[in-house]
Design an enzyme around this catalytic site. Structure first.
Site, PDB file in Angstrom:
ATOM      1  N   GLU A  89       0.812  -1.219   0.000  1.00 45.68           N
ATOM      2  CA  GLU A  89       0.000   0.000   0.000  1.00 45.68           C
ATOM      3  C   GLU A  89       0.845   1.269   0.000  1.00 45.68           C
ATOM      4  O   GLU A  89       0.706   2.144   0.855  1.00 45.68           O
ATOM      5  CB  GLU A  89      -0.988  -0.023   1.170  1.00 45.68           C
ATOM      6  CG  GLU A  89      -1.963  -1.185   1.053  1.00 45.68           C
ATOM      7  CD  GLU A  89      -3.024  -1.212   2.147  1.00 45.68           C
ATOM      8  OE1 GLU A  89      -2.998  -0.328   3.030  1.00 45.68           O
ATOM      9  OE2 GLU A  89      -3.875  -2.113   2.113  1.00 45.68           O
ATOM     10  N   GLU A 138      -5.867 -10.537  -2.168  1.00 49.42           N
ATOM     11  CA  GLU A 138      -6.706 -10.444  -0.964  1.00 49.42           C
ATOM     12  C   GLU A 138      -8.185 -10.368  -1.348  1.00 49.42           C
ATOM     13  O   GLU A 138      -8.919  -9.518  -0.851  1.00 49.42           O
ATOM     14  CB  GLU A 138      -6.309  -9.218  -0.121  1.00 49.42           C
ATOM     15  CG  GLU A 138      -4.846  -9.202   0.294  1.00 49.42           C
ATOM     16  CD  GLU A 138      -4.472  -7.995   1.150  1.00 49.42           C
ATOM     17  OE1 GLU A 138      -5.375  -7.428   1.809  1.00 49.42           O
ATOM     18  OE2 GLU A 138      -3.284  -7.617   1.167  1.00 49.42           O
TER      19      GLU A 138
END
EC number: 3.2.1.8
Length: 599
Positions: free
Chosen positions: A431, A530
Site C-alpha cells: 500500500e 486479498e
C-alpha cells in the site's frame, strides 16, 4: 572464520544479533584446483553510503574447477554481508564455495554477491586473486541506484547461480516423497521418487532472457545400476535431454550430473523423469548457472507445458499444474480443514513486522514457525505479508533517526529471510500509493527511492522468493496511480499484487479491462492477493464470485489467487466468510468447490 548469509538463525523470542555477519569457527583447509578461471568484480548498485557487487568466476579452460577459493582487498570500502559463498576475513576478504556451487564446468561460470559500506569513498573495484584465478580483472561496469536493465532482475540479485531444493520456491513436486533418512543431503531432505518408470521431479525456473544455462543435479544412487533420467523443458517444446545418473556406491554418497540446456525467457518447467522401473536416484537439489534466473512459478504452467505424470499424491500437484487458490490464517491459527480447500497460505497478521518485533530486538517467531511447519508438512507455498507497510509496523520506529531505521529495516528483512528461506512469495512493500498507507519511516530511512531500496534488500536476503509490490483496490480505485508507481520500480519488482477488496458490483468485463490494463502497462506477473466479497446476502456474494473469479482464474497473466479469509465471523471484512465455523458452506463456497477447488 566462515561467514554465510545462510548462517543467520534466530530462535523465537530472543534478542536478535545486531552485527551484519554471523561468524562460525570453521577451519578452512587447503584446496586443490585442476583448472583456473577468469575472476571479475562487478559493481551492481551504488548509493550514498554503500554498494552491492558480484564476483564471477568463469572457467575458460578444458577441465573442471573444483573447490574454488578467492581473495580481494579494499582501500576504504568494507564488506558487511554476502551471499552464495562462505566468507572469512576482515579486509582482505576470502570467499570459498558452498556445497552446491563448488564445481565449475568448462565454459561455465558462477557468481556470488556481497554488500558493503563505502566509508566516505566511492565503490571500489578491487583485484580478485586466488588459486582459482588465472587472471585478475575488474569490471568497468558501474551503475547507480536507478532502475536496472532487463538483463538483471534487480540491482542486488545474484544473477548467475540459483539453487532449488525441496519444499522451497521453484520446487514444484516429486512423484514420491521428501525423505531425510540418508545423511549428506543439503536443505531439509531429498526427493525420493516412486520406483516406477516415468516417476518425476519437477522444478520451475524463471529466466529474464532466453539462452543457454547449465543445470547441475545433485543425487545419490545406492543401487547397482544406472538410474538415468529424461530431462524435458516445457513439456518438450524447448528440449529433451538424457541425463546419465550412474551408481554412487551408497545412498549416503552424493555426486553431481551437469547438463547444458536452452531456457526461454520467462517461466520454464523442468521435469526429470525416470527411464527405468527403479525410478530416479534420490535427488538433493538442482542448481542453475548462467544469465539471470530465479525460482519460477509452479502455478503458472499452461496445459501445453504442464508435466505429464499424475502419479503424485501430494497436495503440491494441484499447484504444479494449475494456478494456486490460497487463503489466510484464521484468527491466528491454521484450521484443520485448510488443505481440503486451499493450496497456498498467507499469514493474515503473523508475518507483519509489528506482530513479530513489537518490542525492539525481541522476536516472536512462534506463530510463524507453526504456519511454516504446516506448509512444509503439506507442501504448499507460503506468501509473507508484509515486509514494509505504513500500518502494523513497530511503534518504536517512530523514535529512531532515519539511519537507525535503515539499519532496522535491513535487519528485519535479513532475519526473516534467514529463518524462512523457503518463502515462495513476499509482499515486500504494501500500500505505497499516496493516499493509502505508504511507509513514511522507510522514506525517512532511504529517501524518495525507498521502495527500490527495500526491494534490493529483499532480493539480497531472499534471492529465491518472488518479490511483489502489493496494493489496495487498484482494480477499482487509484488504478492509474498504482500503474505509475509500479512502472517506476522497473525490474526491482518481480510481480504486482492486486488486493481486490471491495469489487462488489463490478462486472466481469470491468474487472478484466482493469487487469488487462495493468498487465499491458506494467508487464509483470499478477497475483490476486486479498479477494473477498463482504455481504451477508448469499446471492449477492455468489453473483459477485461468479462474475469475478473466472476472470482471475482464466487470465493468462494472473499467476495465483489468494482469498482473504473464509470462516464466517472471522474475516477482516464483515460478511465475507464462505463457510460457517462448523464447515457448512455458503452458496459462493459451494460454487467454488464444484467449479474450481475440486478440479
Amino acid at each position: 572464520m566462515t561467514i554465510s548469509a545462510s548462517d543467520y538463525r534466530h530462535p523465537g523470542n530472543f534478542l536478535k544479533r545486531t552485527t551484519a555477519l554471523l561468524c562460525v569457527g570453521t577451519a578452512l583447509t587447503a584446496l586443490a584446483f585442476n583448472a583456473s578461471a577468469a575472476c571479475t568484480y562487478t559493481i551492481d548498485s551504488e548509493w550514498s553510503t554503500g554498494f552491492t557487487a558480484n564476483i564471477t568466476l568463469k572457467n575458460d579452460t578444458g577441465a573442471a574447477i573444483n573447490n574454488w577459493n578467492v581473495n580481494w582487498q579494499y582501500s576504504s570500502n568494507r564488506m558487511t554481508s554476502g551471499w552464495n559463498a562462505n566468507f572469512s576475513g576482515t579486509n582482505p576478504y576470502n570467499a570459498t564455495n558452498m556445497s552446491w556451487n563448488g564445481s565449475i564446468a568448462p565454459g561455465q561460470s558462477i557468481s556470488f554477491g556481497l554488500q558493503g559500506e563505502k566509508n566516505g569513498s566511492t565503490a571500489e573495484r578491487p583485484t580478485v586473486t586466488g588459486a582459482a584465478c588465472n587472471s585478475a580483472t575488474t569490471s568497468s561496469v558501474a551503475s547507480s541506484s536507478s532502475t536496472p536493465t532487463t538483463s538483471s532482475s534487480s540491482a542486488s540479485s545474484v544473477a548467475s547461480a540459483l539453487l532449488l531444493q525441496e519444499a522451497q520456491a521453484g520446487f514444484c513436486r516429486v512423484d514420491g516423497t521428501i525423505d531425510n533418512n540418508h545423511t549428506g543431503f543439503t536443505g531439509s531432505g531429498f526427493a525420493n521418487t516412486n520406483n516406477a518408470q516415468g516417476a518425476a521431479v519437477v522444478w520451475a525456473i524463471d529466466a529474464t532472457s532466453s539462452g543457454r544455462r547449465t543445470l547441475t543435479i545433485r543425487y545419490a544412487n545406492g543401487g547397482t545400476a544406472n538410474r538415468n533420467g529424461s530431462l524435458v523443458i516445457n513439456g518438450g517444446s524447448n528440449g529433451n535431454y538424457t541425463v546419465s545418473l550412474p551408481t554412487t556406491g551408497a545412498w549416503t554418497t552424493w555426486q553431481t550430473a551437469t547438463i547444458d540446456v536452452d531456457l526461454v525467457q520467462g517461466n520454464n518447467i523442468v521435469q526429470l523423469s525416470a527411464t527405468t522401473a527403479e525410478g530416479l536416484p534420490n535427488i538433493d537439489s538442482l542448481s542453475v548457472v548462467g544469465g539471470t534466473v530465479r525460482a519460477g512459478n509452479c502455478g503458472s504452467v499452461s496445459s501445453s507445458s504442464s508435466v505429464q505424470s499424475s502419479s503424485s499424491s501430494s497436495s503440491s500437484s494441484a499447484a504444479s499444474a494449475k494456478k494456486f487458490i490460497g487463503n489466510i490464517t484464521t484468527s491466528g491459527a491454521v484450521r484443520s480443514d485448510f488443505t481440503r480447500y486451499w493450496n497456498q497460505i498467507t499469514p493474515e497478521n503473523e508475518s507483519k513486522w509489528g506482530s513479530v518485533e513489537g518490542t525492539r530486538n525481541v522476536y516472536n517467531w512462534a506463530p510463524l514457525d507453526r504456519i511454516y511447519a504446516y506448509a512444509r508438512q503439506n507442501n504448499i507455498p507460503v506468501k509473507a505479508h508484509t515486509f514494509v507497510w505504513g500500518a502494523q509496523s513497530p511503534s518504536w520506529l517512530n523514535n529512531l533517526s532515519g539511519p537507525e531505521v535503515a539499519v532496522e529495516i535491513e535487519q528485519w528483512i535479513r532475519d526473516y529471510c534467514a529463518r524462512y528461506p523457503d518463502t515462495a512469495m513476499i509482499d515486500v512493500v504494501n500500500e505505497a500509493v499516496p493516499g493509502h498507507q505508504p511507509a513514511g519511516y522507510a522514506q525517512r530511512a532511504f529517501g524518495n527511492n525507498w521502495i527500490q531500496r527495500v526491494f534490493q534488500l529483499a532480493r539480497q536476503y531472499c534471492p529465491n522468493s518472488i518479490l511483489i509490490l502489493n496494493d489496495y483496490n487498484n482494480i477499482r480505485w487509484q488504478h492509474n496511480e498504482f500503474i505509475a508507481l509500479a512502472k517506476a520500480q522497473g525490474n526491482y519488482i518481480d510481480a504486482v499484487g492486486l488486493q481486490a477488496h471491495e469489487l462488489k458490483g463490478m462486472t466481469a468485463a470491468q474487472v478484466k479491462t482493469a487487469i488487462d490494463n495493468i498487465w499491458n502497462q506494467v508487464g509483470k506477473p499478477i497475483y490476486i492477493s486479498e479477494y473477498d466479497i463482504g455481504d451477508t446476502n448469499d446471492q449477492v456474494q455468489l453473483q459477485n464470485f461468479q462474475a469475478h473469479f473466472p476472470v482471475f482464474y482464466n487470465h493468462p497473466h494472473v499467476h495465483g489467487i489468494t482469498l482473504w479469509g473464509y470462516v464466517v465471523g472471522r474475516t477482516w471484512i464483515e460478511g465475507s466468510g464462505l463457510i460457517q465455523d462448523n464447515g457448512t458452506p455458503r452458496p459462493a463456497m459451494t460454487w467454488l468447490i464444484n467449479n474450481y477447488l475440486n478440479q
